[in-house]
Motif scaffolding. Structure first.
Motif, PDB file in Angstrom:
ATOM      1  N   ILE A  98     -48.131  -9.929  27.581  1.00 49.92           N
ATOM      2  CA  ILE A  98     -46.909  -9.127  27.742  1.00 49.92           C
ATOM      3  C   ILE A  98     -47.152  -7.964  28.670  1.00 49.92           C
ATOM      4  O   ILE A  98     -46.254  -7.542  29.404  1.00 49.92           O
ATOM      5  CB  ILE A  98     -46.316  -8.628  26.387  1.00 49.92           C
ATOM      6  CG1 ILE A  98     -47.340  -7.886  25.558  1.00 49.92           C
ATOM      7  CG2 ILE A  98     -45.696  -9.746  25.589  1.00 49.92           C
ATOM      8  CD1 ILE A  98     -46.718  -7.278  24.297  1.00 49.92           C
ATOM      9  N   ASN A  99     -48.363  -7.471  28.693  1.00 48.21           N
ATOM     10  CA  ASN A  99     -48.693  -6.401  29.610  1.00 48.21           C
ATOM     11  C   ASN A  99     -48.465  -6.835  31.062  1.00 48.21           C
ATOM     12  O   ASN A  99     -47.887  -6.125  31.870  1.00 48.21           O
ATOM     13  CB  ASN A  99     -50.167  -6.014  29.416  1.00 48.21           C
ATOM     14  CG  ASN A  99     -50.355  -4.520  29.482  1.00 48.21           C
ATOM     15  OD1 ASN A  99     -49.414  -3.790  29.814  1.00 48.21           O
ATOM     16  ND2 ASN A  99     -51.551  -4.069  29.189  1.00 48.21           N
ATOM     17  N   ARG A 100     -48.939  -8.046  31.365  1.00 53.57           N
ATOM     18  CA  ARG A 100     -48.740  -8.594  32.708  1.00 53.57           C
ATOM     19  C   ARG A 100     -47.264  -8.751  32.994  1.00 53.57           C
ATOM     20  O   ARG A 100     -46.771  -8.346  34.043  1.00 53.57           O
ATOM     21  CB  ARG A 100     -49.454  -9.966  32.811  1.00 53.57           C
ATOM     22  CG  ARG A 100     -50.775  -9.891  33.569  1.00 53.57           C
ATOM     23  CD  ARG A 100     -51.223 -11.260  34.089  1.00 53.57           C
ATOM     24  NE  ARG A 100     -51.116 -12.329  33.116  1.00 53.57           N
ATOM     25  CZ  ARG A 100     -52.025 -12.564  32.172  1.00 53.57           C
ATOM     26  NH1 ARG A 100     -53.089 -11.789  32.067  1.00 53.57           N
ATOM     27  NH2 ARG A 100     -51.875 -13.564  31.319  1.00 53.57           N
ATOM     28  N   THR A 101     -46.568  -9.334  32.027  1.00 54.80           N
ATOM     29  CA  THR A 101     -45.133  -9.554  32.208  1.00 54.80           C
ATOM     30  C   THR A 101     -44.433  -8.227  32.511  1.00 54.80           C
ATOM     31  O   THR A 101     -43.618  -8.131  33.449  1.00 54.80           O
ATOM     32  CB  THR A 101     -44.516 -10.179  30.948  1.00 54.80           C
ATOM     33  OG1 THR A 101     -45.317 -11.286  30.570  1.00 54.80           O
ATOM     34  CG2 THR A 101     -43.090 -10.617  31.186  1.00 54.80           C
ATOM     35  N   VAL A 102     -44.747  -7.221  31.704  1.00 56.41           N
ATOM     36  CA  VAL A 102     -44.073  -5.928  31.857  1.00 56.41           C
ATOM     37  C   VAL A 102     -44.343  -5.339  33.248  1.00 56.41           C
ATOM     38  O   VAL A 102     -43.434  -4.821  33.912  1.00 56.41           O
ATOM     39  CB  VAL A 102     -44.544  -4.941  30.758  1.00 56.41           C
ATOM     40  CG1 VAL A 102     -44.077  -3.521  31.066  1.00 56.41           C
ATOM     41  CG2 VAL A 102     -44.014  -5.376  29.404  1.00 56.41           C
ATOM     42  N   SER A 103     -45.595  -5.486  33.733  1.00 54.57           N
ATOM     43  CA  SER A 103     -45.856  -4.857  35.036  1.00 54.57           C
ATOM     44  C   SER A 103     -45.336  -5.696  36.203  1.00 54.57           C
ATOM     45  O   SER A 103     -45.082  -5.178  37.272  1.00 54.57           O
ATOM     46  CB  SER A 103     -47.367  -4.569  35.191  1.00 54.57           C
ATOM     47  OG  SER A 103     -48.113  -5.685  34.823  1.00 54.57           O
ATOM     48  N   GLU A 104     -45.153  -7.015  35.978  1.00 53.29           N
ATOM     49  CA  GLU A 104     -44.656  -7.864  37.069  1.00 53.29           C
ATOM     50  C   GLU A 104     -43.148  -7.801  37.216  1.00 53.29           C
ATOM     51  O   GLU A 104     -42.616  -7.828  38.325  1.00 53.29           O
ATOM     52  CB  GLU A 104     -45.088  -9.322  36.839  1.00 53.29           C
ATOM     53  CG  GLU A 104     -46.523  -9.583  37.273  1.00 53.29           C
ATOM     54  CD  GLU A 104     -47.034 -10.899  36.746  1.00 53.29           C
ATOM     55  OE1 GLU A 104     -46.226 -11.696  36.231  1.00 53.29           O
ATOM     56  OE2 GLU A 104     -48.247 -11.127  36.837  1.00 53.29           O
ATOM     57  N   ILE A 105     -42.477  -7.722  36.087  1.00 47.57           N
ATOM     58  CA  ILE A 105     -41.013  -7.784  36.144  1.00 47.57           C
ATOM     59  C   ILE A 105     -40.433  -6.535  36.790  1.00 47.57           C
ATOM     60  O   ILE A 105     -40.877  -5.418  36.529  1.00 47.57           O
ATOM     61  CB  ILE A 105     -40.445  -8.000  34.729  1.00 47.57           C
ATOM     62  CG1 ILE A 105     -40.520  -9.490  34.390  1.00 47.57           C
ATOM     63  CG2 ILE A 105     -39.005  -7.512  34.614  1.00 47.57           C
ATOM     64  CD1 ILE A 105     -39.971  -9.858  33.069  1.00 47.57           C
ATOM     65  N   GLY A 106     -39.484  -6.786  37.695  1.00 45.46           N
ATOM     66  CA  GLY A 106     -38.819  -5.654  38.334  1.00 45.46           C
ATOM     67  C   GLY A 106     -39.504  -5.188  39.604  1.00 45.46           C
ATOM     68  O   GLY A 106     -39.087  -4.200  40.200  1.00 45.46           O
ATOM     69  N   HIS A 107     -40.584  -5.887  40.002  1.00 43.90           N
ATOM     70  CA  HIS A 107     -41.233  -5.477  41.245  1.00 43.90           C
ATOM     71  C   HIS A 107     -40.958  -6.463  42.377  1.00 43.90           C
ATOM     72  O   HIS A 107     -40.605  -7.582  42.131  1.00 43.90           O
ATOM     73  CB  HIS A 107     -42.759  -5.378  41.037  1.00 43.90           C
ATOM     74  CG  HIS A 107     -43.114  -4.144  40.287  1.00 43.90           C
ATOM     75  ND1 HIS A 107     -43.097  -2.878  40.832  1.00 43.90           N
ATOM     76  CD2 HIS A 107     -43.438  -3.971  38.981  1.00 43.90           C
ATOM     77  CE1 HIS A 107     -43.438  -2.000  39.916  1.00 43.90           C
ATOM     78  NE2 HIS A 107     -43.649  -2.628  38.786  1.00 43.90           N
TER      79      HIS A 107
END
Lengths: 107, 191
Positions: A98-107
């Motif tokens: 989820i950490n990866r998901t959170v930092s990838e989404i929206g970029h």
């Protein structure tokens, strides 16, 4: 100002994970856990920690051993059970995902 | 005079407390116990907390101090914090607080306007006793208490009707009608 009301449940949900991490790294007693979390966003208190540890013990994720101390009565040293170790690695992996998901989404 | 301390046994550790600190300790543990009601590990968690309290208090006491006072106990309890059970939101459920009673008059079951009835509820005594006192005062004061009654009649708000309350009698109904009529006139006049 960040809405504290939105942050509190996130911290609350992660506290159990962090306690598993701390107990998993070392056999510890409660003041060790408190000290490790003090000064972080997850600083907590005995009033919260004892009920949480007893829940984890009921779920057979941690157990404890009595150990004599130089000063005062024997102390409970907590450690992970096998089930606890398995759950910790599962949580660790999930957290990374989820950490990866959170930092990838929206970029 | 000799000061008497109370010995508390905290998870097997004997510790002396002064009276105020002992009362505080009891209330903390009682609240913790309530928060842990239904928890299968209630006894064990309470023992852990007692141990933590004993440790924290002793850490704060100087060698020459024989008893725990609030000066030691309050910061200790502050550090330990209230019991929070995982999966519940509030920090230990508070017992529902009763709304503080207001002084009101009660039309249902009243004899005249319900001032005695309201007052009896407010101070939690039998209404008959209050009525007897009121009648006695009526004679003793040469009627002066009537003025007090009428003033209260106009000042006190009417209590909302409670479920299962008796019907309002003729006199209280009339008096209430009159009081509300006068109040309405007054509020028009002041606006």
């Amino acid at each position: 100002m960040l809405a504290e009301a939105k942050l509190a449940p996130i911290r609350k949900g992660l506290l159990e994970f962090l306690v598993l991490k701390i107990v998993g790294a070392n056999s510890v007693y409660v003041p060790d856990i408190l000290r490790r979390l003090a000064g972080t966003e997850f600083a907590t208190q005995e009033g919260t920690l004892y009920p949480l540890l007893s829940k984890l013990r009921r779920e057979d994720l941690v157990n404890y051993q009595w150990q004599e101390s130089d000063a005062g009565p024997p102390r409970k040293y907590y450690r992970l059970t096998q089930a606890g170790q398995a759950q910790l690695s599962a949580l660790d992996e999930y957290w990374n995902r989820i950490n990866r998901t959170v930092s990838e989404i929206g970029h | 005079m000799q000061r008497i301390y109370i010995t508390a046994r905290l998870n097997g550790v004997n510790l002396q407390f002064d009276e105020a600190a002992f009362a505080r300790l009891e209330s903390y543990l009682a609240e913790a116990g309530r928060a842990l009601d239904g928890n299968p590990d209630r006894a064990e968690i309470l023992a852990d907390l007692e141990q933590a309290i004993a440790d924290q208090c002793r850490e704060r006491m100087r060698a020459d101090q024989v008893a725990v006072t609030l000066r030691h106990l309050e910061p200790a309890l502050e550090e330990i914090g209230p019991v929070q059970v995982p999966g519940t939101d509030s920090p230990s459920p508070q017992p529902a607080r009763e709304t503080p009673r207001r002084l009101e008059q009660v039309s249902e079951g009243a004899l005249i306007s319900g001032v005695c009835l309201g007052l009896a509820r407010y101070i939690n005594v039998d209404v008959t006793l209050l009525r007897v006192i009121a009648v006695l005062l009526l004679f003793l004061s040469g009627g002066g208490v009537t003025v007090v009654y009428v003033v209260l009649m106009f000042l006190l708000p009417y209590a909302p009707a409670e479920a299962g309350a008796p019907p309002i009698g003729k006199i209280p109904a009339k008096s209430r009608e009159f009081v509300e009529f006068v109040r309405a006139k007054l509020s028009v006049a002041t606006n």
